[in-house]
Design a protein around this motif. Structure first.
Motif, short mmCIF file in Angstrom:
data_model
loop_
_atom_site.label_atom_id
_atom_site.label_comp_id
_atom_site.label_asym_id
_atom_site.label_seq_id
_atom_site.Cartn_x
_atom_site.Cartn_y
_atom_site.Cartn_z
N ILE A 7 9.41 9.27 10.75
CA ILE A 7 9.20 10.36 9.68
C ILE A 7 10.10 9.89 8.35
N ALA A 8 11.25 9.43 8.81
CA ALA A 8 12.25 9.05 7.87
C ALA A 8 13.26 8.08 8.46
N ASN A 9 13.74 7.13 7.84
CA ASN A 9 14.84 6.35 8.30
C ASN A 9 15.92 5.96 7.10
N ALA A 10 16.98 5.63 7.30
CA ALA A 10 18.14 5.41 6.37
C ALA A 10 19.33 4.71 6.91
N HIS A 11 20.31 4.18 6.23
CA HIS A 11 21.30 3.88 6.98
C HIS A 11 22.55 5.00 6.65
N ASP A 12 22.02 5.80 6.04
CA ASP A 12 22.95 7.06 5.70
C ASP A 12 22.34 8.18 6.50
N TYR A 13 23.26 8.61 7.48
CA TYR A 13 22.97 9.81 8.60
C TYR A 13 22.74 11.08 7.47
N ASN A 14 23.41 11.20 6.60
CA ASN A 14 23.27 12.61 5.82
C ASN A 14 21.89 12.57 5.40
N GLU A 15 21.42 11.56 4.79
CA GLU A 15 20.09 11.24 4.00
C GLU A 15 19.01 11.68 5.21
N VAL A 16 18.98 11.11 6.30
CA VAL A 16 18.04 11.46 7.35
C VAL A 16 17.96 12.89 7.85
N TYR A 17 19.49 13.34 7.77
CA TYR A 17 19.63 14.83 8.21
C TYR A 17 18.96 15.73 7.14
N GLN A 18 19.09 15.52 5.98
CA GLN A 18 18.36 16.16 4.91
C GLN A 18 17.08 15.99 5.11
N SER A 19 16.51 15.22 5.02
CA SER A 19 15.04 14.64 5.45
C SER A 19 14.53 15.64 6.52
N ALA A 20 15.48 15.86 7.79
CA ALA A 20 14.93 16.50 8.76
C ALA A 20 14.80 18.09 8.44
N GLN A 21 15.96 18.52 7.68
CA GLN A 21 15.89 19.96 7.45
C GLN A 21 14.69 20.15 6.51
N ILE A 22 14.35 19.28 5.52
CA ILE A 22 13.11 19.68 4.82
C ILE A 22 11.81 19.59 5.69
N TYR A 23 11.53 18.59 6.57
CA TYR A 23 10.49 18.44 7.48
C TYR A 23 10.43 19.84 8.43
N LYS A 24 11.49 20.22 8.83
CA LYS A 24 11.56 21.06 9.74
C LYS A 24 11.23 22.68 9.12
N LEU A 64 12.94 18.07 16.26
CA LEU A 64 13.11 16.95 15.70
C LEU A 64 14.28 16.09 16.54
N PHE A 65 14.31 14.58 16.42
CA PHE A 65 15.29 14.02 17.03
C PHE A 65 15.61 13.10 15.97
N ILE A 66 17.04 13.06 15.64
CA ILE A 66 17.63 12.11 14.64
C ILE A 66 18.43 11.10 15.82
N VAL A 67 17.72 9.80 15.65
CA VAL A 67 18.25 8.73 16.70
C VAL A 67 18.52 7.62 15.96
N SER A 68 19.36 6.61 16.73
CA SER A 68 19.55 5.38 16.31
C SER A 68 19.32 4.15 17.23
N GLU A 69 19.43 3.01 16.53
CA GLU A 69 19.05 1.84 17.80
C GLU A 69 20.55 1.66 18.23
N SER A 70 20.93 0.58 19.12
CA SER A 70 21.74 0.65 20.04
C SER A 70 23.26 0.39 19.09
N ASP A 71 23.16 -0.39 18.04
CA ASP A 71 24.21 -0.62 17.20
C ASP A 71 24.52 0.51 16.17
N GLY A 72 23.87 1.79 16.19
CA GLY A 72 24.47 2.86 15.42
C GLY A 72 23.63 3.05 14.25
N THR A 73 23.04 1.98 13.71
CA THR A 73 22.16 2.30 12.48
C THR A 73 20.82 1.28 12.68
N PRO A 74 20.08 1.62 11.87
CA PRO A 74 19.73 2.63 11.09
C PRO A 74 19.67 4.02 11.84
#
Length: 73
Positions: free
Chosen positions: A14-31, A38-48
């Motif tokens: 649904i969204a992706n970014a290197h900034d957690y807060n940006e993705v969290y804000q997108s999640a709140q709007i989508y929800k 919803l899941f906010i996830v990251s790859e093994s290295d922590g970003t994006p």
């Protein structure tokens, strides 16, 4: 604490970014418009950070990718 991993097709994001807060804000709007888990996830290295709807969870498929769960909403 046990690390939780899930499999998603990156094309279902649904969204992706290197900034957690940006993705969290997108999640709140989508929800607000889609009351799904919803899941906010990251790859093994922590970003994006990537946002997925629970309906996109996959158990099989060639396009799936493993992500680490950061937050369930």
């Amino acid at each position: 604490m046990t690390e939780e991993n899930v499999l998603f097709n990156p094309g279902d994001a649904i969204a992706n970014a290197h900034d957690y807060n940006e993705v969290y804000q997108s999640a709140q709007i989508y929800k607000h418009h889609n009351p799904h888990t919803l899941f906010i996830v990251s790859e093994s290295d922590g970003t994006p950070y990537v946002l997925f709807d629970q309906d996109a969870v996959t158990n099989q498929g060639h396009d799936q990718k493993k992500y680490r769960v950061i937050k369930k909403m």
